[in-house]
Design a protein around this motif. Structure first.
Motif, PDB file in Angstrom:
ATOM      1  N   TYR A  33       1.021  -1.342   0.019  1.00 51.55           N
ATOM      2  CA  TYR A  33      -0.154   0.019  -0.094  1.00 51.55           C
ATOM      3  C   TYR A  33       0.973   1.395  -0.040  1.00 51.55           C
ATOM      4  CZ  TYR A  33      -4.477  -2.591   0.735  1.00 51.55           C
ATOM      5  OH  TYR A  33      -5.577  -3.370   0.565  1.00 51.55           O
ATOM      6  N   ALA A  37     -14.814   4.395  -7.326  1.00 51.13           N
ATOM      7  CA  ALA A  37     -14.594   3.363  -6.451  1.00 51.13           C
ATOM      8  C   ALA A  37     -16.026   2.567  -6.057  1.00 51.13           C
ATOM      9  CB  ALA A  37     -14.057   3.701  -4.951  1.00 51.13           C
ATOM     10  N   LYS A  51     -16.948  -1.375  -6.351  1.00 53.67           N
ATOM     11  CA  LYS A  51     -17.758  -1.965  -5.025  1.00 53.67           C
ATOM     12  C   LYS A  51     -18.632  -2.858  -5.357  1.00 53.67           C
ATOM     13  CE  LYS A  51     -19.712  -0.996  -0.414  1.00 53.67           C
ATOM     14  NZ  LYS A  51     -19.936   0.031   0.519  1.00 53.67           N
ATOM     15  N   ASP A  64      -9.905   5.519  -8.227  1.00 49.86           N
ATOM     16  CA  ASP A  64     -10.839   6.027  -7.013  1.00 49.86           C
ATOM     17  C   ASP A  64     -12.022   6.731  -7.326  1.00 49.86           C
ATOM     18  OD1 ASP A  64      -8.864   4.673  -5.658  1.00 49.86           O
ATOM     19  OD2 ASP A  64      -7.513   6.497  -5.187  1.00 49.86           O
ATOM     20  N   GLU A  65     -12.060   7.525  -8.134  1.00 46.11           N
ATOM     21  CA  GLU A  65     -13.020   8.097  -8.521  1.00 46.11           C
ATOM     22  C   GLU A  65     -14.375   7.338  -8.783  1.00 46.11           C
ATOM     23  OE1 GLU A  65     -12.099  10.737 -11.877  1.00 46.11           O
ATOM     24  OE2 GLU A  65     -11.716  12.440 -10.593  1.00 46.11           O
ATOM     25  N   GLN A 100      -4.759   5.601 -10.768  1.00 46.32           N
ATOM     26  CA  GLN A 100      -5.084   5.502  -9.371  1.00 46.32           C
ATOM     27  C   GLN A 100      -6.291   6.407  -9.087  1.00 46.32           C
ATOM     28  OE1 GLN A 100      -4.133   2.542  -7.080  1.00 46.32           O
ATOM     29  NE2 GLN A 100      -6.192   3.197  -6.467  1.00 46.32           N
ATOM     30  N   HIS A 101      -5.811   7.615  -9.552  1.00 44.23           N
ATOM     31  CA  HIS A 101      -6.830   8.660  -9.240  1.00 44.23           C
ATOM     32  C   HIS A 101      -8.239   8.386  -9.955  1.00 44.23           C
ATOM     33  CE1 HIS A 101      -8.299  12.775  -8.220  1.00 44.23           C
ATOM     34  NE2 HIS A 101      -8.707  12.705  -9.688  1.00 44.23           N
ATOM     35  N   PRO A 135      -9.923  -0.691  -6.469  1.00 42.93           N
ATOM     36  CA  PRO A 135     -10.726  -0.387  -5.312  1.00 42.93           C
ATOM     37  C   PRO A 135     -11.626  -1.644  -5.179  1.00 42.93           C
ATOM     38  CG  PRO A 135     -10.708   1.405  -6.388  1.00 42.93           C
ATOM     39  CD  PRO A 135      -9.895   0.546  -7.406  1.00 42.93           C
TER      40      PRO A 135
END
Length: 240
Positions: free
Chosen positions: A19, A61, A65, A58-59, A54-55, A31
């Motif tokens: 991480y 995510a 999920k 994450d946007e 990665q950005h 994610p």
């Protein structure tokens, strides 16, 4: 008491390094893809590309999920998630790369990358070693078996593990090294050969390495908790 060279590597430490170092190593983490011993990653050409991707991940995510927790059909996914699904690779997280053979993970086809604290073996998969934050290609070892220094390194636990793993996979450089070793030390040759044959015939008999999601772990934990409640309830009834 100081740690021994091998005992300092654990899965917990590999997770922590993963991480903290993944951007510099050129990996983006998908994610909500984490299980108890694996994570989906995307390899990037540079740390800058990894940071950017990665950005973006994450946007989205919440979409990932939903995908991981509800197993939505691929055709029903947003285009961003579909694209990531094609690029991602499932990585197993280990203390040492030799643990791949220890846990008999060759039968798990979906594992495409090994992330480990110490790369001390020979694998047919790409390896990311967190100790040095270095990425190795498939079949690439930390020390080349064809190196003039390998005969000396082979006498250490580290070098021996590399040689055994390479022989297990039938690597040509390892087989050539063994031909030369037989001439120099026939006793060592037959001892190593026997160890490789034993590894090829062995199967891990302990608790298998689990790949459970957080939801699956919670479900198992709740069952255990319910069982413990029933057990203690019976004990109380017997005492009355």
């Amino acid at each position: 008491m100081p740690e021994r060279p091998y005992s300092r590597y654990t899965r917990e430490k590999t997770w922590a390094a993963l991480y903290s170092q993944h951007i510099n190593a050129g990996y983006a983490l998908v994610p909500f893809s984490t299980t108890s011993n694996s994570i989906d990653v995307i390899r990037c050409p540079s740390p800058e590309d990894a940071q950017k991707l990665q950005h973006q991940l994450d946007e989205h995510a919440e979409e990932y999920k939903t995908f991981y927790e509800h197993e939505i059909p691929l055709n029903d996914l947003p285009s961003q998630v579909k694209e990531v699904n094609e690029k991602k690779r499932s990585a197993v997280v280990l203390a040492r790369s030799s643990d791949y053979y220890h846990y008999s993970l060759s039968d798990i086809a979906q594992l495409r990358v090994v992330i480990c604290g110490l790369h001390n073996s020979y694998l047919h998969l790409p390896v990311w070693e967190t100790r040095t934050n270095k990425r190795y290609r498939a079949k690439e070892t930390a020390v080349a078996i064809s190196s003039p220094d390998f005969d000396h390194i082979r006498r250490t636990q580290f070098g021996h593990s590399i040689l055994v793993g390479a022989l297990y996979k039938g690597d040509e450089a390892a087989l050539s090294f063994m031909d030369g070793l037989k001439k120099r030390s026939e006793r060592s040759y037959w001892r190593i050969k026997a160890e490789v044959e034993e590894l090829q015939d062995s199967h891990y008999r302990g608790r298998p390495l689990a790949f459970l999601t957080e939801a699956e772990r919670r479900a198992i934990g709740s069952k255990i908790s319910a069982g413990l409640k029933r057990y203690h309830e019976k004990k109380r009834l017997h005492l009355v």
